[in-house]
Write an enzyme that holds these catalytic residues in place. Structure first.
Site, short mmCIF file in Angstrom:
data_model
loop_
_atom_site.label_atom_id
_atom_site.label_comp_id
_atom_site.label_asym_id
_atom_site.label_seq_id
_atom_site.Cartn_x
_atom_site.Cartn_y
_atom_site.Cartn_z
N ASP A 358 0.82 -1.21 0.00
CA ASP A 358 0.00 0.00 0.00
C ASP A 358 0.85 1.25 0.00
OD1 ASP A 358 0.89 -0.86 2.60
OD2 ASP A 358 -0.33 0.72 3.45
N GLU A 361 3.42 1.46 2.55
CA GLU A 361 4.48 0.47 2.40
C GLU A 361 4.45 -0.59 3.49
OE1 GLU A 361 7.91 3.44 2.27
OE2 GLU A 361 7.83 2.73 0.20
#
Ligand SMILES: *[C@@H]1O[C@H](CO)[C@@H](O)[C@H](O)[C@H]1NC(C)=O
Ligand SMILES: *[C@@H]1O[C@H](CO)[C@@H](O)[C@H](O)[C@H]1NC(C)=O
Ligand SMILES: *[C@@H]1O[C@H](CO)[C@@H](O)[C@H](O)[C@H]1NC(C)=O
Ligand SMILES: *[C@@H]1O[C@H](CO)[C@@H](O)[C@H](O)[C@H]1NC(C)=O
Ligand SMILES: *[C@@H]1O[C@H](CO)[C@@H](O)[C@H](O)[C@H]1NC(C)=O
Ligand SMILES: *[C@@H]1O[C@H](CO)[C@@H](O)[C@H](O)[C@H]1NC(C)=O
Length: 652
Positions: A358, A361
């Site tokens: 995402d 991270e």
């Protein structure tokens, strides 16, 4: 057996009435034989939380341990999975204890299905089939909390914010503009043209921690999108400086695509400032390895393509040549060393179904944010490919967009009244499923076509749920006014369970972020503009709580249409309240901005002091895009042009 007094007290319930014991089922008290890998130790479903404890064999470093269960409907879905975490190692054995204690009452649990342990480094998977019925014990499971009552009813634009964001020397928007451009093609050793340093924090700067001295694909594309907005708005003689930065950016992105050693294709998330791949040298006598990171992050190719398509369209509208756009922006087949867009778009078309990390991270899953920006890239890309005479690519992109759009409805969770930030297992205790990433997904991914835009009732409900979730989490949210009595909106972070404090992780460490708070401001302004241009709005049962919180004086009724013509008083009230709350979020940013106007990444949740990476480029970019949205809501169509005409000087 243990009592749940503490949990009950935390929930504010009367312990004397509800105090009941948790029924803990113990399955194994000592670890199994070597080679078994995984075995359940104990579990309980108490007060709405599923608590499990598991033995895990320490066969390698990277372990992913998941518990699958069935929900109250006896169904197993991507949400009825819990990801377990390390707890402790067990002396004199090669086993560790892993576990989780996660609220699952919203979906419920009837049966534990299996435990799956992936030993990632050695490519081995261990499983234990469970098929164990689960019965609830302890206090009654709570229900989904209602949003709180509003603590203020701000209205209309505030002069202090108009002044703070004015295009004039020393204003916050001029500071944000200047500091953002300092980080574009920054004057640090090795930095190449077209790159953006994520923050002034790292080896070349006074502040060394955290090390953000990299070119992140996401951050750079979102920053360059602001540069393009300025380029498009600037008067003719100011355009060339922006134009050369944007062509440099296209070349830098093309260079990244051709880097050798991309492990996960174009979803590689970050590069050194010389635009080479992030490598780590473990020892003097072994060659450098690719640095460990959460990869791929498949939003990057999408946002890079969006920014460059928008630039190409603005460049063409300004009289630029089609041949230049093809050779320097679009046509990766003929110009792989220079033109990145076609390649990024085809990557999105063929890879959007894959899970990826995402925007924070942290988690590999199917993310709403990523899908939204991928959708916009595919749709804009299809139209752009047609313009470039590439109908084959256009067809590929269109059909991927259609297939992707059909998946978006899975993110709405009626039990939680929110769009899930991801459609997958609870990781890192994010059991609220709330994340500002959903709002950022709308901001960066909405394609102006009525699909999950600012006025979508599910988006509005999500905005309410996420924005109010921080009120009970951050001590500084208790401050509701500045010294002059202006309303301060609740400071916004990434998600309520966050533990990242800007340099590391700590219990209760997660902080409000400038860019997350700016995202809520921008959301309010853009919702206001959307309703104003539609001249009407419909309230549904899903969106009513949003209006009850943000525009209580309009006293909306579900199922009712409010229009500028028919019931103008309520309609005006809502527009004024949205603008007022937009400015209240801006007041919060202003209140917690240090005297020099510099924006770091975060605001300390206890003290209100700016913390984390200094001069985070994305903080500045988000303040500017929010101020552009404010100008639009205000009907000020000269604002962006004035700021653009301040002009940009090369960094030396
Ligand atoms: C969860 O279960 C473990 C093992 O039975 C226990 O030690 C722990 O106290 C439980 N946690 C809570 C919060 O109930
Ligand atoms: C779930 O399955 C159990 C037995 O496996 C059954 O008793 C129960 O009624 C089922 N619940 C639902 C909602 O289907
Ligand atoms: C565990 O359960 C999940 C969900 O039902 C299923 O997809 C998976 O195949 C199961 N694993 C094993 C090894 O049975
Ligand atoms: C980098 O870009 C600047 C303009 O933004 C330009 O003046 C300079 O020549 C470029 N350098 C290289 C090496 O291309
Ligand atoms: C790029 O920068 C990194 C980090 O400073 C450095 O380790 C690497 O050697 C550089 N690569 C090239 C080709 O200059
Ligand atoms: C999709 O991703 C994989 C790597 O994850 C890559 O090998 C493949 O080339 C990608 N597809 C395109 C069209 O780029």
């Amino acid at each position: 057996m243990e009592t749940t007094m503490r949990n009950l007290l935390a929930l504010g319930l009367a312990a004397t009435v509800y105090a009941q014991t948790c029924q803990v089922t113990t399955v194994a008290t000592t670890p199994p034989a070597t080679g078994t890998g995984v075995e359940l130790s104990s579990y309980s479903y108490c007060g709405g939380s599923l608590n499990v404890s598991v033995f895990i064999e320490n066969v390698n470093y990277n372990k992913v341990v998941s518990l699958y269960y069935t929900n109250a409907q006896n169904q197993s879905t991507p949400l009825s999975v819990i990801s377990l975490g390390y707890q402790n190692s067990i002396a004199d054995t090669n086993y560790e204890t892993w576990g989780a204690n996660t609220p699952v009452y919203i979906d419920g649990v009837t049966e534990l299905l299996n435990l799956t342990y992936q030993a990632v480094d050695i490519g081995k998977t261990y499983t234990q089939i469970l098929d164990l019925a689960v019965t609830a014990s302890g206090a009654p499971a709570p229900t989904l909390p209602s949003p709180p009552k509003p603590y203020a009813t701000p209205n209309d634009f505030q002069n202090t914010i108009t002044k703070w964001l004015a295009v004039e020397d020393g204003s916050e928007s001029e500071i944000a503009f200047t500091r953002m451009f300092l980080n574009i093609q920054p004057a640090i050793p090795g930095a190449v043209n077209g790159t953006v340093v994520a923050a002034r924090s790292g080896p070349s700067y006074d502040q060394k921690d955290p090390d953000y001295e990299y070119d992140w694909v996401r951050d750079s594309s979102l920053t360059m999108e602001v540069v393009n907005t300025l380029y498009a708005a600037a008067s003719k003689k100011q355009k060339s400086a922006y134009e050369s930065i944007l062509f440099n950016y296209a070349a830098a992105r093309a260079f990244e695509q051709t880097e050798l050693g991309l492990q996960t294709g174009l979803g590689e998330p970050k590069f050194y400032m010389n635009n080479t791949i992030f490598l780590v040298e473990y020892s003097a006598d072994s060659p450098p390895h690719i640095g460990p990171w959460g990869r791929p992050q498949n939003d990057g190719p999408a946002t890079a393509a969006i920014t460059l398509i928008e630039f190409a369209n603005a460049y063409l509208a300004n009289g630029g040549s089609l041949a230049t756009v093809k050779s320097k922006i679009y046509d990766s087949t003929a110009h792989p060393e220079a033109a990145p867009v076609q390649k990024d778009l085809l990557f999105v078309a063929s890879n959007w179904t894959s899970s990826s990390f995402d925007l924070w991270e942290e988690e590999s899953s199917d993310h709403f944010y990523t899908r939204m920006v991928q959708r916009r890239a595919l749709l804009q890309g299809a139209a752009f490919a047609t313009k470039m005479g590439d109908s084959a690519t256009s067809t590929t992109l269109s059909s991927a967009a259609t297939a992707l759009t059909a998946t978006l409805s899975q993110f709405w969770d009626p039990n939680r009244q929110t769009l899930l930030y991801e459609y997958g297992p609870v990781l890192r205790d994010k059991s609220s499923y709330l994340d500002i990433a959903v709002i950022l997904g709308v901001i960066h991914g909405y394609n102006n076509d009525g699909v999950y835009g600012y006025t979508n009732d599910q988006v509005l409900s999500s905005a309410l749920r996420i924005s109010t979730s921080f009120i009970s989490v951050y001590p500084i949210a208790a401050r509701h006014k500045d010294a002059s009595g202006h309303t301060l909106a609740p400071p916004i972070g990434r998600y309520p369970e966050d533990v990242y404090n800007g340099v590391g992780t700590a219990t209760n460490g997660g902080n409000p972020w400038y860019l997350a708070t700016a995202a809520m401001a921008q959301f309010m302004y853009s919702a206001s503009s959307s309703y104003t241009s539609a001249a009407s709005l419909v309230v549904t049962a899903t969106s009513k709580p949003f209006f009850d919180y943000y525009a209580p004086n309009a006293k909306v009724v579900a199922g009712q249409t409010y229009s500028k013509k028919v019931n103008s008083k309520a309609f005006k009230e809502i527009i004024s309240a949205l603008n007022g709350w937009g400015d209240a979020y801006m007041q919060t940013i202003r209140y917690y901005t240090p005297a020099n106007g510099h924006l770091s990444e975060e605001i300390d949740r206890n003290t209100g002091v700016a913390v984390g990476a200094a001069d985070l480029t994305w903080s500045y970019a988000s303040l500017l895009t929010a101020s552009f949205a404010r100008a639009e809501a205000k009907g000020d169509n000269q604002y962006v042009r004035k700021l653009a005409n301040v002009g940009v000087m090369p960094n030396t």
